[in-house]
Design a protein around this motif. Structure first.
Motif, short mmCIF file in Angstrom:
data_model
loop_
_atom_site.label_atom_id
_atom_site.label_comp_id
_atom_site.label_asym_id
_atom_site.label_seq_id
_atom_site.Cartn_x
_atom_site.Cartn_y
_atom_site.Cartn_z
N TYR A 272 1.25 -1.23 -0.11
CA TYR A 272 0.12 -0.35 -0.18
C TYR A 272 0.99 1.43 -0.01
CZ TYR A 272 -3.73 -3.29 1.25
OH TYR A 272 -4.53 -4.07 1.66
N ARG A 273 0.85 2.24 -1.14
CA ARG A 273 2.11 2.90 -0.90
C ARG A 273 0.82 4.20 -0.51
NH1 ARG A 273 4.26 6.59 -4.50
NH2 ARG A 273 6.90 6.91 -4.32
N HIS A 274 1.70 5.25 0.49
CA HIS A 274 0.75 6.45 0.65
C HIS A 274 1.17 7.05 -0.96
CE1 HIS A 274 -0.43 9.96 2.85
NE2 HIS A 274 -1.05 9.67 3.08
N ALA A 275 0.52 8.97 -0.40
CA ALA A 275 0.89 10.06 -1.81
C ALA A 275 2.68 10.20 -0.90
CB ALA A 275 0.18 10.75 -1.54
N ASN A 276 3.02 10.28 -0.14
CA ASN A 276 4.47 11.09 0.78
C ASN A 276 5.60 9.45 -0.08
OD1 ASN A 276 3.77 8.71 2.62
ND2 ASN A 276 3.64 9.69 3.77
N GLY A 277 4.81 8.46 0.01
CA GLY A 277 6.48 7.71 -0.52
C GLY A 277 5.87 5.71 0.22
N LEU A 278 5.63 6.65 1.84
CA LEU A 278 5.70 5.63 1.94
C LEU A 278 5.26 4.11 1.61
CD1 LEU A 278 4.96 6.84 5.98
CD2 LEU A 278 6.98 5.84 4.94
N CYS A 279 5.51 2.97 1.73
CA CYS A 279 4.85 1.63 1.66
C CYS A 279 4.79 0.71 2.73
CB CYS A 279 5.33 0.89 0.59
SG CYS A 279 5.72 1.67 -1.06
N VAL A 280 3.18 0.29 3.02
CA VAL A 280 3.06 -0.78 4.17
C VAL A 280 3.10 -1.78 3.05
CG1 VAL A 280 0.96 -1.12 5.55
CG2 VAL A 280 1.62 1.40 4.72
N ILE A 281 3.62 -3.17 3.69
CA ILE A 281 3.84 -4.49 3.53
C ILE A 281 2.89 -5.10 4.35
CG2 ILE A 281 5.71 -5.46 3.16
CD1 ILE A 281 5.84 -3.21 1.40
N GLY A 282 2.54 -6.19 3.78
CA GLY A 282 1.89 -7.19 4.61
C GLY A 282 1.79 -8.21 3.76
N LEU A 283 0.51 -9.32 3.92
CA LEU A 283 0.01 -10.67 3.19
C LEU A 283 -0.74 -10.58 2.53
CD1 LEU A 283 0.74 -13.43 5.83
CD2 LEU A 283 2.90 -12.50 4.38
N ALA A 284 -0.85 -10.76 1.52
CA ALA A 284 -2.02 -10.52 0.52
C ALA A 284 -2.86 -12.00 0.98
CB ALA A 284 -1.79 -10.61 -0.82
N PRO A 285 -4.15 -11.68 0.50
CA PRO A 285 -5.41 -13.10 1.26
C PRO A 285 -4.90 -13.89 0.26
CG PRO A 285 -6.61 -10.73 0.51
CD PRO A 285 -4.91 -10.84 0.45
N SER A 286 -4.36 -14.18 -0.37
CA SER A 286 -4.13 -15.67 -1.44
C SER A 286 -3.06 -16.11 -1.10
CB SER A 286 -3.60 -15.16 -3.25
OG SER A 286 -3.00 -14.17 -3.42
#
Length: 208
Positions: free
Chosen positions: A76-90
């Motif tokens: 998930y990439r925010h407009a400020n460039g930060l990326c939230v990383i996590g496990l996809a449902p699959s």
């Protein structure tokens, strides 16, 4: 004769003025219509459910089969460039009976949960490659390495998961996120073409 010329000139100017006024009126009406559409959208075109906070604030991407089959993760990439990383449902871990039972950030040469970043310059941030191990998630019968999947500075990991790994099963896309990474703009541009959009993900993984 001169009076006739003046009269024709005045008539011509009057027509031009009327045309300009008509054109301006049309533009104003179009603008009003656009504003009306924004303020009072057609009920028929509204989505059945409102967008989530994630959809409203982040650009949603997925990385599929990262280094191993079904090791799917979201970015998930925010407009400020930060990326939230996590496990996809699959992600393959969710297929195991009972789901994920534990998470360990002590992988590689250091414990990722010990990261303490301070200040605007993100002092003490660790810089990782996309294939660097981020943590290990365990199920009843197996364990899986979760990787950064984006090259950048590790700003934080979700400490809450250590005591509440069940958040990964119940809310992996929100409270169960794994980490926050800040990639450099150039590195983001390199990785972006390998990611898929939410719509592409749904088609490829046949999920709703």
């Amino acid at each position: 004769m001169s009076g006739q010329i003046i009269e024709e000139s005045n008539s011509s100017e009057t027509k031009e003025l009327e045309q300009k006024q008509d054109k301006q009126k049309e533009q104003d009406e179009d603008a009003d219509e656009e504003l009306r559409k924004l303020l009072l959208p057609d009920v028929q075109t509204l989505p059945s459910t409102p967008p989530s906070a994630v959809e409203s604030n982040f650009a949603i991407y997925f990385v599929l089969d990262f280094m191993k089959p079904r090791h799917d993760q979201y970015v998930y990439r925010h407009a400020n460039g930060l990326c939230v990383i996590g496990l996809a449902p699959s992600h393959v871990a969710f297929n195991d009976e009972g789901g994920i039972t534990a998470i360990d950030f002590n992988v590689g040469k250091s414990d990722r949960s010990g990261v303490k970043v301070t200040g605007k310059r993100k002092k003490n941030a660790q810089h990782f490659e996309s294939n660097t191990a981020l943590c290990k998630v365990s199920t009843k019968n197996d364990s899986y390495i979760v990787r950064c999947c984006v090259k950048g500075s590790l700003l934080e990991v979700n400490q809450q998961l250590i005591k509440q790994p069940e958040l990964l099963n119940a809310s992996a896309d929100r409270e169960g996120y794994i980490a926050i990474i800040m990639p450099k703009p150039a590195d983001w541009l390199k990785i972006k073409p390998s990611l898929v959009s939410l719509e592409e993900y749904k088609k490829l993984r046949e999920v709703s």
